[in-house]
Motif scaffolding. Structure first.
Motif: not given
Length: 197
Positions: A42-65
């Motif tokens: 969780l420490a690596d997950v960036p703060m939610y940003h709608a512009d980054l919430d795409t089909a290719a999100p940041p890697e820590p977000v992809r891992a969380l999901r």
């Protein structure tokens, strides 16, 4: 029967966190056929940003999901900050519930618990967390509630959960969560689990 996988997330990033220690205790008290899998990303997950919430999100977000999607259920441990949920936990829920293809939390069985050194434990944080999870369509286990107050008195010098009542409540919560994803456990099984060393 297939082992049921419960993903455990702690809303505290602090070393020596009582909430993280609660999740470790959960791993030892889990009923037969249930595995508790902690995830410390969780420490690596960036703060939610709608512009980054795409089909290719940041890697820590992809891992969380990915971790949430592959879990049968979630176990969330929350501290209480300013009478509510810590930002790191709310942020994870925001990312997990807004995926472009599908929410990872809708219909997901979730149990919550929390520990605090204060006299009220995490009662207010858990209430806020229940409201958030209801809004995203998660299936939240209602009882038993595991609200650990005076947390520094419930653990021994090794950080092991030593309070018998808390152990019984925690075992009951895990049994209730397991019921959401598999056969119901008897009261005898729950008490045996709570007494297990």
């Amino acid at each position: 029967m297939r082992e049921r996988r419960v993903l455990a997330l702690s809303g505290s990033l602090r070393e020596g966190s009582h909430n993280t220690a609660l999740l470790r205790a959960a791993g030892k008290l889990a009923p037969s056929g249930v595995s508790i899998t902690p995830w410390d990303g969780l420490a690596d997950v960036p703060m939610y940003h709608a512009d980054l919430d795409t089909a290719a999100p940041p890697e820590p977000v992809r891992a969380l999901r990915h971790e949430i999607a592959n879990a049968d259920a979630l176990l969330l441990a929350t501290p209480e900050y300013n009478a509510s949920v810590p930002a790191v936990l709310k942020n994870a829920i925001d990312w997990a519930s807004t995926a472009a293809d599908a929410s990872r939390l809708a219909g997901k069985p979730i149990a919550i618990l929390g520990a605090s050194p204060g006299a009220l434990g995490t009662a207010r944080a858990q209430l806020a967390l229940r409201q958030i999870l209801a809004a995203v369509g998660a299936e939240v286990v209602a009882k038993p509630e595991v609200i650990v107050f005076h947390a520094h008195e419930r653990f021994d010098e090794r950080g092991e959960l030593a309070d018998g009542l808390t152990r019984t409540l925690l075992a009951g919560l895990l049994a209730a969560l397991a019921d959401r994803v598999g056969p119901k456990l008897s009261e005898h099984d729950v008490l045996q689990t709570a007494d297990r060393e």
